[in-house]
Design a protein around this motif. Structure first.
Motif, PDB file in Angstrom:
ATOM      1  N   UNK A   1      14.103   6.204 -38.370  1.00  0.00           N
ATOM      2  CA  UNK A   1      13.238   6.755 -37.317  1.00  0.00           C
ATOM      3  C   UNK A   1      11.800   6.232 -37.358  1.00  0.00           C
ATOM      4  N   UNK A   2      11.198   6.014 -38.556  1.00  0.00           N
ATOM      5  CA  UNK A   2       9.816   5.510 -38.562  1.00  0.00           C
ATOM      6  C   UNK A   2       9.640   4.147 -37.908  1.00  0.00           C
ATOM      7  N   UNK A   3      10.743   3.429 -37.633  1.00  0.00           N
ATOM      8  CA  UNK A   3      10.624   2.162 -36.917  1.00  0.00           C
ATOM      9  C   UNK A   3       9.964   2.339 -35.548  1.00  0.00           C
ATOM     10  N   UNK A   4      10.076   3.542 -34.989  1.00  0.00           N
ATOM     11  CA  UNK A   4       9.419   3.805 -33.703  1.00  0.00           C
ATOM     12  C   UNK A   4       7.907   3.669 -33.817  1.00  0.00           C
ATOM     13  N   UNK A   5       7.385   3.702 -35.048  1.00  0.00           N
ATOM     14  CA  UNK A   5       5.955   3.495 -35.230  1.00  0.00           C
ATOM     15  C   UNK A   5       5.474   2.146 -34.727  1.00  0.00           C
ATOM     16  N   UNK A   6       6.385   1.177 -34.569  1.00  0.00           N
ATOM     17  CA  UNK A   6       6.019  -0.126 -34.014  1.00  0.00           C
ATOM     18  C   UNK A   6       5.438  -0.006 -32.605  1.00  0.00           C
ATOM     19  N   UNK A   7       5.804   1.067 -31.912  1.00  0.00           N
ATOM     20  CA  UNK A   7       5.279   1.271 -30.557  1.00  0.00           C
ATOM     21  C   UNK A   7       3.768   1.443 -30.545  1.00  0.00           C
ATOM     22  N   UNK A   8       3.179   1.786 -31.688  1.00  0.00           N
ATOM     23  CA  UNK A   8       1.742   2.006 -31.758  1.00  0.00           C
ATOM     24  C   UNK A   8       0.961   0.776 -31.317  1.00  0.00           C
ATOM     25  N   UNK A   9       1.546  -0.415 -31.473  1.00  0.00           N
ATOM     26  CA  UNK A   9       0.855  -1.648 -31.094  1.00  0.00           C
ATOM     27  C   UNK A   9       0.510  -1.676 -29.606  1.00  0.00           C
ATOM     28  N   UNK A  10       1.246  -0.910 -28.812  1.00  0.00           N
ATOM     29  CA  UNK A  10       1.021  -0.900 -27.367  1.00  0.00           C
ATOM     30  C   UNK A  10       0.025   0.172 -26.926  1.00  0.00           C
ATOM     31  N   UNK A  11      -0.503   0.958 -27.866  1.00  0.00           N
ATOM     32  CA  UNK A  11      -1.490   1.973 -27.499  1.00  0.00           C
ATOM     33  C   UNK A  11      -2.839   1.317 -27.214  1.00  0.00           C
ATOM     34  N   UNK A  12      -3.503   1.703 -26.133  1.00  0.00           N
ATOM     35  CA  UNK A  12      -4.829   1.140 -25.838  1.00  0.00           C
ATOM     36  C   UNK A  12      -5.886   1.699 -26.776  1.00  0.00           C
ATOM     37  N   UNK A  13      -7.011   1.032 -26.851  1.00  0.00           N
ATOM     38  CA  UNK A  13      -8.146   1.519 -27.651  1.00  0.00           C
ATOM     39  C   UNK A  13      -9.011   2.416 -26.774  1.00  0.00           C
ATOM     40  N   UNK A  14      -8.965   3.716 -27.055  1.00  0.00           N
ATOM     41  CA  UNK A  14      -9.715   4.684 -26.228  1.00  0.00           C
ATOM     42  C   UNK A  14     -10.734   5.459 -27.018  1.00  0.00           C
TER      43      UNK A  14
END
Length: 398
Positions: free
Chosen positions: A382-395
């Motif tokens: 399940x922690x593999x979903x942490x890869x999605x963090x790369x797509x978070x914008x810098x806010x």
């Protein structure tokens, strides 16, 4: 508690007395909420309930405790209600008393609904007060607020074991005094919140999203955060619900020894909640999200294959890291959607409740089908979903 003890925040200063008070209220709220599943053995014997009926009681509670939170938060964003916390705790108090003296299963369902409704009202507005008292240290404030809830959730089962199990269902009513104490503090918090409320901004789309981001990018970022919450809480559900059974099945531990291992995990979760917010204030929320979710992948992959001592150590490390993600995610989302503190808090606290409940139920089915060991092997990815963090914008606003 007098008005003079309720600190007035100034720019750059954190009202720690307010944060302590709202964290204490969070402890009382979540302690009372956690009593319901802790007394299931009593209710099952007292009313001759089937597991399906216990599942329905859980579903009714989780439904009101999770799905209503974003709606409550959205409503209070538009129409502030400083004393809604008192109303929410009043609903919790009434639900508790009904559960204590329920004569039938439908009455238990009614008590569970009122208990869940009280939680739905509490979390969005309490999170708003924590942010209002933060003095700009939003991560620290969110961590201090949330650790109260974690401690309360850990206390509930202990109190049930030492007080309710020996004295029966009616002793649930003794905890009404805790709810009344919370209501007294909440009246003072409501007064503080009303006096220190900032003028509300009016108008357009800028009030609903970050000025530098289009609506589509905001929606994608929220979807990513939701996926991260799912990965976090499904994995946590595998431990909070089935860790004792896993330790007994794999290592032959006694129930008492397995419970001690679970308490070690819960203590690590509480510590992680405290750490995550202030670290996010220093190094950035996005970095904390990266490390706390994707960073635990080596530990989760190893967990199903190691010995007892290493299992306990790894689970504590995993709990510490995963818990640090939630304050960072909530504050990140609040910065992503400024002006929507109540809605954001309700959405993510509601998701936490809902995903944990659904995850526990689903993992139980998997455990019956493939065995408890398979649950931990499957969840380790399940922690593999942490890869999605790369797509978070810098806010983040530094």
């Amino acid at each position: 508690m007098t008005d003079t003890t309720m600190s007035r925040p100034s720019a750059g200063s954190t009202a720690f007395s307010i944060l302590a008070a709202i964290s204490a209220c969070h402890l009382l709220n979540d302690m009372i909420q956690s009593l319901l599943p802790a007394v299931y053995p009593i209710l099952k014997d007292e009313f001759g309930l089937s597991f399906a009926q216990l599942g329905l009681l859980t579903f009714v509670y989780q439904l009101t405790a999770s799905l209503l939170q974003p709606l409550v938060g959205l409503f209070t964003d538009r129409k502030p209600m400083p004393y809604s916390l008192v109303f929410g705790m009043g609903s919790t108090l009434l639900g508790l008393l009904i559960l204590a003296w329920a004569p039938s299963f439908p009455a238990l369902l009614a008590g569970g609904m009122l208990l869940g409704f009280g939680s739905s009202v509490f979390h969005p507005e309490a999170s708003r007060i924590a942010r209002q008292a933060s003095g700009g240290a939003h991560g620290l404030a969110q961590s201090l607020f949330q650790v109260g809830g974690n401690l309360g959730s850990a206390l509930g089962p202990l109190l049930a074991a030492f007080i309710i199990l020996p004295h029966g269902q009616g002793s649930l009513s003794w905890f009404a005094f805790a709810a009344l104490a919370g209501m007294v503090v909440m009246v003072r918090l409501g007064s503080w919140q009303r006096r220190n409320a900032k003028p509300r901004k009016t108008g357009g789309p800028a009030a609903a999203r970050h000025a530098d981001l289009p609506a589509g990018q905001v929606a994608r970022a929220v979807a990513i955060l939701i996926a991260l919450i799912v990965s976090k809480y499904v994995y946590l559900a595998s431990i909070t619900s089935y860790y004792i059974f896993y330790l007994i099945d794999r290592f032959g531990l006694s129930t008492g020894d397995a419970q001690l291992c679970l308490f070690a995990f819960l203590a690590a979760v509480a510590a992680g909640t405290v750490i995550g917010g202030p670290v996010g204030d220093r190094i950035g929320r996005k970095t904390v999200i990266w490390v706390s979710i994707l960073g635990i992948l080596p530990f989760t992959l190893a967990l199903p294959y190691v010995g007892l001592t290493t299992t306990v150590v790894l689970s504590a490390v995993i709990g510490l890291a995963l818990a640090s993600a939630f304050p960072a995610i909530v504050v990140y989302a609040q910065e992503l959607l400024p002006g929507r503190v109540g809605m954001v808090s309700g959405l993510f606290f509601g998701l936490a409740f809902g995903v944990a409940g659904i995850g526990a139920a689903g993992l139980g089915v998997v455990a019956d089908w493939k065995g408890i060991g398979f649950v931990y092997t499957a969840c380790s990815f399940l922690p593999l979903l942490g890869l999605l963090t790369i797509f978070l914008p810098n806010v983040e606003r530094r």
